[in-house]
Design an enzyme around this catalytic site. Structure first.
Site: not given
Length: 555
Positions: A108-109
């Site tokens: 995920c970011p």
């Protein structure tokens, strides 16, 4: 005869180049014309131990030969290839059996919450089905629980659960299904079922290799989040260094030779100066792989130097990435010069095109937009501040780390490059509200929750303090029609109060633990008040609206 040459990738760049050079010279002597297009090839010659699992090879005459023979006797190698090549059929993969071996990658970011929660969801669902599973997490500290080549070879299915671009080269030739972390967290079983139906063989060199991705993790959105994910650690480190500098006094850094000046140079002069170039560079990297990195970094540096800010950096990243990708696809070079393309041709011309456009076309207009936005944010009235804070706060709570949440977060992080800290404060405060509110609700209305939910509430309180909105997902999935409105209202109120008290946040992550760094959050009391009010509002509202669980209704 048109011939497709496939060289063993394990030889590396130098080894592959040597084999290609030797065989390219020998091919002409055997009356063969080398092509890169599998569709038009009459003969496919492969060096190495295995034939790649590529659908385009089906029905083609394929020959698998020894690399050493190809190097030492290339003419004989091709003569034998023409004589011994046989029609090839790619092995069928059976995903319908009851017991399967799957490998997965999650990312995920921020590399914190969704990465590991998605991994846990995959492991839990796989064990329910009696499948063997191994999940590799690409988190903020790098790859964890790394999948080995042997495990890849034995796997029946590869799950890629990522909101950002990740390196998938080691999964070449395996059935792959791509989706997003939020979908896996909310619809784990459904995503597993879709994977069995929609998985496609992963072919790294083909543009359609990314088929099967979840809608939320494709295209522009994924490229942008990839850039943000690489930029984020730099923003955190730089912001905290600036905050430590301010701890000696707001203007202490102006005194040369002092520790405050050194901290400001590290944070503001170096880390923050690299924010926009890193954002642009890794957006381009996500689009065009390594050839896009150099023009992306250069375009990002020009965006920073022309005061185009993060908006200019985003434009530069996409411009550099798609330019590099276009050059890579359209520029054809002789086989002997193909190695020059990724290290000379693409970086040079993509950098020139990106740089000239940034200087003469994009720079000044976007710099004007950024100046206007910064001025408006710095001088907005109370009403506008309340409205902006409420909108950002509501967005942070709308989908618990999904697309809307990440859009608001990326906006706040980007503004830090122009020394605008108030929106980020409202965003982080509101992002803590959903899990904190659910934790409070389980404490206030204990009898309405079963034992599992009460335990989830305790965990949500801890996750909320860490600014991990995903702690509220178990509640939102189970009761979305009540949980989401309560959280959105609480987050909107928190964001509005944060903007009203002019709260400033120097680091975009860490939750309340950022308070341990002097000067990282100001004013502390006003900021804490905004979080407490929003949490109580959301928690009390859900405690009242929540229907008792059947098992606890008599309690």
């Amino acid at each position: 005869m048109k011939t497709l040459l496939i060289v063993d990738p394990s030889l590396g760049l130098a080894g592959s180049y040597l084999v290609k050079t030797v065989l390219s010279a020998a091919a002409a002597e055997n009356g063969l014309i080398l092509t890169k297009n599998p569709a038009e090839a009459d003969l496919v010659v492969v060096t190495g131990d295995t034939i790649p699992a590529d659908n385009t090879l089906n029905g083609k005459r394929v020959y698998l030969g020894n690399t050493e023979q190809a190097l030492h006797a290339p003419e004989d190698f091709f003569r034998q290839a023409k004589a011994d090549a046989k029609p090839y059929q790619i092995p069928a993969t059976d995903l319908s059996c009851d017991t399967k071996r799957i490998v997965a990658v999650t990312a995920c970011p921020t590399g914190v919450a969704h990465t590991f929660m998605a991994a846990e969801a995959i492991e839990t669902e796989a064990k329910k089905r009696g499948w063997w599973v191994k999940v590799e997490t690409r988190g903020s500290v790098g790859a964890g629980n790394v999948i080995t080549p042997e495990e890849v070879a034995d796997a029946d299915l590869v799950l890629i659960v990522a909101d950002i671009d990740v390196d998938l080269a080691k999964f070449a030739g395996k059935p792959m299904y791509r989706t997003s972390t939020s979908l896996v967290l909310k619809k784990t079983a459904q995503e597993f079922d879709k994977a069995l139906v929609d998985a496609k063989l992963f072919e790294p060199e083909r543009q359609d290799a990314k088929a099967g991705q979840g809608e939320e993790s494709t295209g522009v959105y994924r490229h942008l989040l990839t850039g943000v994910s690489y930029m984020l650690p730099m923003v955190v480190a730089g912001g905290l260094c600036i905050a430590l500098s301010f701890a000696f006094g707001i203007t202490a850094f102006k005194e040369p030779g002092t520790l405050a000046a050194a901290l400001m140079q590290i944070g503001g002069g170096s880390a923050f100066a690299l924010m926009v170039p890193v954002l642009a560079g890794y957006i381009a990297f996500s689009i065009a792989d390594r050839p896009g990195l150099t023009p992306g970094l250069i375009g990002g540096m020009l965006a920073a130097s022309t005061n185009a800010g993060f908006i200019g950096g985003i434009i530069a990243g996409f411009l550099a990435g798609y330019t590099a990708k276009l050059i890579s696809a359209k520029v054809k070079l002789p086989q002997s010069m193909s190695a020059l393309k990724p290290i000379l041709i693409i970086p040079l011309f993509a950098s020139l095109i990106t740089g000239l456009i940034m200087i003469y076309v994009v720079g000044k207009p976007v710099a004007g937009i950024m100046a206007g936005l910064t001025h408006w944010l710095s001088n907005m009235g109370t009403t506008n501040a309340l409205l902006l804070g409420a909108i950002l706060g509501g967005m942070m709570c709308a989908d618990m780390g999904g697309a809307v949440n990440k859009a608001a977060y990326a906006f706040g992080v980007g503004l830090l490059s122009s020394q605008t800290y108030a929106p980020m404060a409202a965003i982080m405060a509101a992002g803590m509200v959903p899990p904190l509110a659910m934790g409070v609700a389980t404490l206030i209305a204990r009898k309405k929750f079963d034992s599992v939910q009460r335990e989830s509430g305790k965990a949500a309180l801890v996750l909320g303090l860490c600014f991990i909105s995903e702690g509220a997902i178990p509640f939102a999935v189970r009761d979305p029609m009540r949980v989401l409105p309560c959280c959105i209202v609480g987050g909107a109120v928190t964001g509005a109060i944060s903007m009203a008290v002019s709260a400033q946040l120097m680091a975009p992550h860490g939750g309340l633990f950022v308070l341990l760094i002097p000067g990282a959050i100001t004013p502390v009391l006003g900021y804490l008040m905004s979080i407490i009010v929003g949490t109580l509002l959301g928690g009390l509202a859900y405690a009242m609206l929540k229907r008792p669980e059947p098992a606890t209704a008599k309690a």
